[in-house]
Enzyme design. Structure first.
Site, short mmCIF file in Angstrom:
data_model
loop_
_atom_site.label_atom_id
_atom_site.label_comp_id
_atom_site.label_asym_id
_atom_site.label_seq_id
_atom_site.Cartn_x
_atom_site.Cartn_y
_atom_site.Cartn_z
N GLY A 36 0.82 -1.21 0.00
CA GLY A 36 0.00 0.00 0.00
C GLY A 36 0.85 1.25 0.00
O GLY A 36 0.51 2.25 0.64
N SER A 77 1.57 3.41 -2.35
CA SER A 77 1.33 4.45 -3.35
C SER A 77 0.76 5.73 -2.77
O SER A 77 0.76 6.77 -3.44
CB SER A 77 0.39 3.92 -4.44
OG SER A 77 -0.86 3.54 -3.89
N TYR A 104 -14.18 -4.42 9.02
CA TYR A 104 -13.00 -3.58 9.20
C TYR A 104 -12.40 -3.73 10.60
O TYR A 104 -11.22 -4.06 10.75
CB TYR A 104 -13.34 -2.11 8.92
CG TYR A 104 -12.12 -1.22 8.94
CD1 TYR A 104 -11.28 -1.16 7.84
CD2 TYR A 104 -11.79 -0.46 10.06
CE1 TYR A 104 -10.15 -0.36 7.85
CE2 TYR A 104 -10.67 0.34 10.08
CZ TYR A 104 -9.85 0.38 8.98
OH TYR A 104 -8.72 1.15 8.99
N ALA A 105 -13.21 -3.48 11.63
CA ALA A 105 -12.69 -3.58 13.00
C ALA A 105 -12.22 -5.00 13.29
O ALA A 105 -11.21 -5.21 13.97
CB ALA A 105 -13.76 -3.15 14.00
N ALA A 106 -12.96 -5.99 12.78
CA ALA A 106 -12.57 -7.39 13.01
C ALA A 106 -11.20 -7.68 12.41
O ALA A 106 -10.37 -8.37 13.03
CB ALA A 106 -13.63 -8.32 12.41
#
Length: 269
Positions: free
Chosen positions: A12, A14, A156-158
């Protein structure tokens, strides 16, 4: 690759925190392996760092949603003779909506990028670090990994909680081999993240004191892993939020999380 310069692989890379890590580590004399989907941005970053710091960068365009990507990245490193000393698992994104509002493939891709790929890259690169007796792994998690889950952005949180627990285990497994592993858990950070998820307008209404720049997050992350921190939350406000969350009864904490998340989550039932 020169044996005198450490080499860092950043996923990631960029934009956002990933690009900030590239700049921070280049300033410390690291050569880089820059990984992301947007190859043009990676080449532009590599050229800027070469001009400023004399950094040598290997650009590897890859989509980590492809399950074959971690192996292909590892094979490219071997072919080019790059021995990775630092792994920064930073690639990530948000998937708006509830669980059933999105097709399963969207969730499968998300799990691959956010959980499976970071784990496989660590599995592939840790043996070399252990053999050389030195290494650093930073898994970019989130303050979201500590607070209760919210409606919308279901995984997301998981996924961030998973990275925290993974980092703790890896830190214990590898500390005697000279390898430090740290879960970096930022809160709100200025980057493209909220533009991609469509929540920029809501984010702009949040108080500025709750935000950190990507550069601050990256620099604090580098310092944290160097001193052996296993879990690190950058920013005083974020550390206060984490502490309050841990002290509150679960029921109250969950209610507060549900109420406040409406301010910055697009739920899209």
């Amino acid at each position: 690759m020169s044996d005198k310069r450490p080499c860092s692989l950043i996923t990631g890379a960029s934009a956002g925190i990933g690009a900030a890590f590239a700049r921070a580590l280049a300033a410390r004399g690291h050569d880089l392996v820059l990984v992301a989907r947007r190859e043009d941005r990676l080449h532009a970053l590599a050229e800027a760092l070469r001009e400023r710091h004399g950094t040598r960068s290997l650009v590897l365009a890859a989509d980590l949603a492809d399950p074959s990507s971690p192996q292909r990245l590892f094979e490219a490193l071997e072919a080019e003779g790059y021995a990775v000393d630092w792994l920064v698992n930073n690639a990530g994104y948000g998937l708006p909506g509830t669980l059933v509002a999105n097709p399963w493939q969207a969730h499968a891709d998300f799990i691959q990028v956010m959980m499976t790929a970071p784990t496989e890259l660590a599995w592939r690169l840790l043996p070399g670090m252990r053999e050389r007796g030195h290494g650093r792994v930073i898994n970019v998690a989130s303050l979201a990994g500590f607070v209760p889950g919210t409606a919308g952005h279901t995984l997301y949180a998981a996924s961030k909680a998973y990275l925290i627990k993974l980092s703790q285990s890896l830190a214990l497994e590898n500390r005697d081999a000279g390898v430090h592993v740290c879960a970096l858990c930022p809160g709100f950070t200025w980057s493209e993240f909220h533009d991609v998820t469509g929540t920029r307008q809501k984010m702009n209404a949040m108080p500025r004191f709750m935000w950190l720049s990507a550069e601050e997050v990256a620099h604090q992350g580098v310092d944290a892993v160097e001193r052996g921190a296993v879990v690190y939350v950058p920013g005083r406000v974020n550390r206060i939020i984490k502490t309050i969350t841990e002290l509150l009864p679960d029921r109250l904490s969950l209610w507060l999380s549900h109420r406040e998340s409406a301010r910055y989550r697009n739920r899209h039932d």
